[in-house]
Design an enzyme around this catalytic site. Structure first.
Site, PDB file in Angstrom:
ATOM      1  N   CYS A 131      -5.605   6.189   3.000  1.00  0.00           N
ATOM      2  CA  CYS A 131      -6.792   5.466   4.069  1.00  0.00           C
ATOM      3  C   CYS A 131      -7.506   5.462   4.248  1.00  0.00           C
ATOM      4  CB  CYS A 131      -5.814   5.392   5.389  1.00  0.00           C
ATOM      5  SG  CYS A 131      -4.058   4.427   5.620  1.00  0.00           S
ATOM      6  N   HIS A 182     -10.896   0.820   9.780  1.00  0.00           N
ATOM      7  CA  HIS A 182      -9.758   0.747   9.145  1.00  0.00           C
ATOM      8  C   HIS A 182      -8.133   0.334   9.973  1.00  0.00           C
ATOM      9  CE1 HIS A 182      -5.936   1.891   7.342  1.00  0.00           C
ATOM     10  NE2 HIS A 182      -4.897   2.917   7.770  1.00  0.00           N
ATOM     11  N   ASN A 233      -1.043  -2.993   7.691  1.00  0.00           N
ATOM     12  CA  ASN A 233      -1.597  -1.479   7.485  1.00  0.00           C
ATOM     13  C   ASN A 233      -1.664  -1.673   5.486  1.00  0.00           C
ATOM     14  OD1 ASN A 233      -3.028   0.770   6.836  1.00  0.00           O
ATOM     15  ND2 ASN A 233      -1.943   2.194   7.782  1.00  0.00           N
TER      16      ASN A 233
END
EC number: 2.3.1.180
Length: 324
Positions: free
Chosen positions: A114, A251, A281
């Site tokens: 990520c 993020h 996500n």
């Protein structure tokens, strides 16, 4: 004069298939309310059968090039941040290079899950500042739906697929924090916390792709603290503070992490670009997706000061300060 890596274009791609929270209700013990309350996610996109990470990355790259008014052969370097490549090798970036019809330059992947796009931006900036590249296409792209255990409600409802891209170009600046471009970055990792977020497969271990495993509560506690710390560190390197910020583009993992980080930084939520409700996500794709959507919405404008931060498996985390 100082060489800066300035954003010239941004674009993104999302698969056509939209998966609302209700899709999971007949498959696992969960509900739309449970998912929204714990993550802020309402829907996400899943890649179509046969749709690959490189294809999505290429679509996002084309959108960013169009936004920049550039052609593929104007680009020196392609960097793709991904943890879900088409193949073990070659790199996804070389596949994008070929699909775009680039006749020169070089391409490589970055893997920091990520945090991958933050790591890729930092690499792109280093190439530009050192004079090894003049124009770099930086892409985050993921097909996380391919590594989800659809019976694990703690993980399968959180992730989605997509891609986002930026075009960075070398430009002269005055060497001050008023310059456009990347002003500072901060990268970190700690391999002792691997078990908080990992995939239980790999080439040299199981010979399989594996599925996502996560210790959600432990990761949440680490995320808010570390994201605030790395954003602070990057801002300090740039000689700037929280009050100078126009936008946080974080993020997009979980709305509670996003809100908790903003609170620690003393930045109101109306200065945070939030897309997690629509995308879930998307790992390395989430920051460039949010930047592209933020520009489309009219939130992000030329001259705005942005900090973007991310944390992912490794654990790996970091932040980049840039002036749009």
């Amino acid at each position: 004069m100082t060489i800066r890596a300035v954003v010239r274009g941004v674009g993104h791609y999302l698969p056509e298939r939209i998966i609302p929270n209700s899709w999971f209700e007949s498959r696992i013990d969960t509900s739309d309310e449970w998912i929204r309350t714990r993550s802020g996610i309402e829907r996400r996109h899943f890649a179509a059968e046969g749709e690959t990470t490189s294809q999505m990355a290429t679509a996002a790259a084309r959108a960013a090039l169009a936004d920049a008014g550039m052609k593929p052969d104007d680009i020196d370097t392609v960097i793709v941040a991904t943890t879900t490549p088409d193949l073990t090798f070659p790199s996804t970036a070389t596949m994008v290079q070929a699909a775009l019809g680039m006749t020169g330059g070089f391409a490589f992947d970055v893997q920091a899950v990520c945090a991958g796009f933050v790591y890729a931006l930092t690499n792109a900036n280093a190439l530009i500042v050192s004079g090894q590249a003049s124009r770099v296409l930086v892409i985050g792209a993921e097909t996380f739906s391919r590594i989800l255990d659809m019976e694990d409600r703690a993980t399968c409802v959180l992730f989605g697929d997509g891609a986002g891209a930026l075009v960075l170009e070398a430009a002269e600046g005055a060497g001050t924090s008023a310059d456009r471009g990347i002003l500072a970055s901060d990268l970190n990792s700690d391999g002792t916390m691997r078990d908080m977020l990992y995939v239980d497969g790999g080439v040299s271990s199981t010979g399989t792709a594996g599925v996502v495993k996560m210790q959600g509560n432990a990761l949440f506690r680490q995320a808010v603290e570390k994201l605030a710390q790395t954003a602070d560190a990057a801002l300090k390197k740039a000689g700037l503070g929280h009050d100078d910020l126009d936008w946080i583009v974080p993020h997009q993992a979980n709305i509670r992490i996003i809100a908790g980080t903003a609170k620690k930084l003393g930045v109101p939520m109306d200065k945070v670009v939030v897309t997690v409700q629509d995308h879930g996500n998307t790992s390395a794709a989430s920051i460039p997706l949010a930047l592209s959507v933020g520009k489309q919405r009219g939130q992000i404008r030329e001259g705005d000061l942005i900090v973007t931060e991310a944390i992912g498996g490794g654990l790996a985390w970091g932040a980049v300060v840039l002036r749009w």
